[in-house]
Design an enzyme around this catalytic site. Structure first.
Site, short mmCIF file in Angstrom:
data_model
loop_
_atom_site.label_atom_id
_atom_site.label_comp_id
_atom_site.label_asym_id
_atom_site.label_seq_id
_atom_site.Cartn_x
_atom_site.Cartn_y
_atom_site.Cartn_z
N HIS A 156 -8.27 2.08 5.52
CA HIS A 156 -7.73 3.44 5.54
C HIS A 156 -8.85 4.47 5.42
CE1 HIS A 156 -3.66 2.18 5.62
NE2 HIS A 156 -3.58 1.78 4.37
N HIS A 207 -8.23 -3.87 2.36
CA HIS A 207 -7.20 -3.12 3.07
C HIS A 207 -7.45 -1.61 2.95
CE1 HIS A 207 -3.00 -2.17 4.38
NE2 HIS A 207 -3.16 -1.14 3.55
N GLU A 208 -7.67 -1.13 1.74
CA GLU A 208 -7.81 0.32 1.54
C GLU A 208 -9.07 0.87 2.20
OE1 GLU A 208 -5.37 2.04 0.49
OE2 GLU A 208 -4.19 0.30 -0.15
N ASP A 259 3.85 3.81 -9.35
CA ASP A 259 5.20 3.57 -9.85
C ASP A 259 5.34 2.33 -10.72
OD1 ASP A 259 4.67 1.76 -7.87
OD2 ASP A 259 6.22 2.44 -6.50
N GLY A 260 4.24 1.79 -11.22
CA GLY A 260 4.34 0.65 -12.12
C GLY A 260 4.07 -0.67 -11.44
N ASP A 265 -2.82 13.62 -7.29
CA ASP A 265 -3.09 13.68 -5.85
C ASP A 265 -1.81 13.78 -5.02
OD1 ASP A 265 -2.03 11.15 -6.07
OD2 ASP A 265 -3.73 10.09 -5.19
N CYS A 281 0.84 -1.19 0.00
CA CYS A 281 0.00 0.00 0.00
C CYS A 281 0.88 1.25 0.00
CB CYS A 281 -0.87 -0.03 1.25
SG CYS A 281 -1.82 1.48 1.56
N GLU A 294 -1.20 -2.57 -12.55
CA GLU A 294 -1.16 -3.92 -11.99
C GLU A 294 -2.05 -4.88 -12.80
OE1 GLU A 294 1.01 -4.33 -9.84
OE2 GLU A 294 1.29 -2.34 -8.98
N HIS A 315 -1.52 1.55 9.30
CA HIS A 315 -0.95 0.21 9.19
C HIS A 315 -0.64 -0.43 10.54
CE1 HIS A 315 0.41 1.30 4.86
NE2 HIS A 315 -0.75 0.67 4.86
N GLY A 333 -12.12 10.49 1.38
CA GLY A 333 -12.88 9.58 0.53
C GLY A 333 -12.22 9.13 -0.75
#
Length: 354
Positions: free
Chosen positions: A269, A265-266, A219-220, A214, A123, A242, A275, A234
């Site tokens: 957040h 997981h997100e 990064d790939g 943002d 993440c 990916e 974490h 939000g």
């Protein structure tokens, strides 16, 4: 007769090895070999293998990139930009903090466990820019933000109409996210509804590449998988580079990432959790390719319930039973594996003797 006895002994030994179960605990022996457990061929951070076993005073070309990694995730001061390729006091401090935070053996060196974890897809949310609860493993963002709505809390979510991936159809996409939101709704008094109006929704989901405005560029492949912002922002962004998968049986790529695991997981957040150092928990920052991790653990549940309270229909006892059963099964498999390896050594020694 002696050759026959040797062959017979070998056959019986292997037969015993593969058809028996351990009746005694194996002695755990530390394996001195170095193992990197991440498939690095497509990894954004695949070059970091060259830093393996580096320690104080080491000078390795490209170590400045590793320092940038630690800076990105909160382990080195933000103002610093002139990084050198020397393993200095500052880097040792960052490595130690990283190992402590992610539940790794604290050595202050770039050992195999540390390098494997660093190279794992993860993440994009910082590991350290939040409040640590010293009696627990879960953490929050600074200020402990949450969605301040009248109880019971209702939140809407929507998908960006122009920022999706075309190889997963919308019905499957909706089903994945509905399951992920439901996992959290089962433990807290918060209800999630999908909205057709993206711009007015509380939670806005989209897939983006590189710099997408943002301040947190992707990064790939197999680097940062996704990131989401703390309440009540939000924004919920996933890296379109990916290979996202819903069913690994249908996606053969070794770089495939489970969409439901990352979504679950997100959402943590989005609700205000940062974490954790508990590796089994959903809120642990890294996730290996072709790995599914969607079930909330006690650490996840305690963290989010401290923010929102408990869903009145949720029973902790069922979660404890499930987690204990899972842990017992894992412990048994580990003991069995250790016992099997010990027996392999005995058989190999027998072969050499014969």
């Amino acid at each position: 007769m002696f050759p026959f006895f040797s062959y017979f002994t070998l056959v019986v030994s292997f037969s015993f090895l593969f058809h028996s179960h351990p009746c005694f605990p194996a002695r755990i022996v530390t394996d001195p070999s170095t193992v990197i457990t991440v498939d690095t061929r497509n990894s954004t951070w695949h070059d970091f293998t060259r830093f393996l076993d580096a320690g104080m005073g080491s000078q390795v070309r490209g170590m400045s990139e590793l320092k940038q990694y630690f800076q990105r995730f909160g382990y080195l001061p933000i103002p610093e930009t002139n990084f050198t390729d020397t393993f200095d006091d500052q880097l040792e401090s960052a490595v130690t903090m990283y190992q402590t935070k992610l539940g790794l053996p604290v050595t202050g060196k770039l050992d195999s466990d540390t390098i494997s974890t660093i190279m794992s897809p993860r993440c994009g949310v910082s590991d350290t820019n939040h409040t640590l609860k010293t009696t627990k493993h879960f953490t929050y963002f600074n200020g402990k933000p949450r969605w301040n709505r009248p109880s019971p809390v209702t939140l809407t979510y929507a998908f960006s109409p122009g920022n999706l991936i075309d190889y997963i159809n919308m019905s499957e996409m909706r089903a994945v996210f509905k399951r992920s939101f439901s996992r959290w709704a089962l433990v807290i008094p918060v209800t999630f509804y999908e909205s057709e109006d993206y711009y007015s929704a509380d939670i806005r989901i989209g897939f983006y590449r590189g710099d997408h405005g943002d301040g947190e560029p992707f990064d790939g492949v197999l680097g940062v998988l996704a990131h989401a912002f703390s309440p009540e922002n939000g924004r919920f962004h996933l890296d379109a580079a990916e290979t996202w998968a819903i069913d690994f049986n249908q996606v053969k790529s070794k770089a495939a990432v489970d969409l439901e695991s990352v979504a679950t997981h997100e959402i943590g957040h989005v609700l205000g959790l940062a974490h954790t150092s508990v590796k089994e928990a959903v809120m642990y920052p890294s996730l290996s390719p072709r790995t599914k991790k969607v079930d909330l653990k006690i650490d996840d549940v305690e963290g989010v319930q401290a923010l929102y309270g408990s869903n009145p229909n949720f029973k902790f006892s069922s979660l404890l039973e499930s987690e204990n059963s899972s842990n017992n099964g894992l412990s048994l498999r580990r003991r069995s594996s250790k016992w099997t390896m010990s027996l392999v050594v005995v058989v190999l020694n027998l072969i050499m003797f014969l």
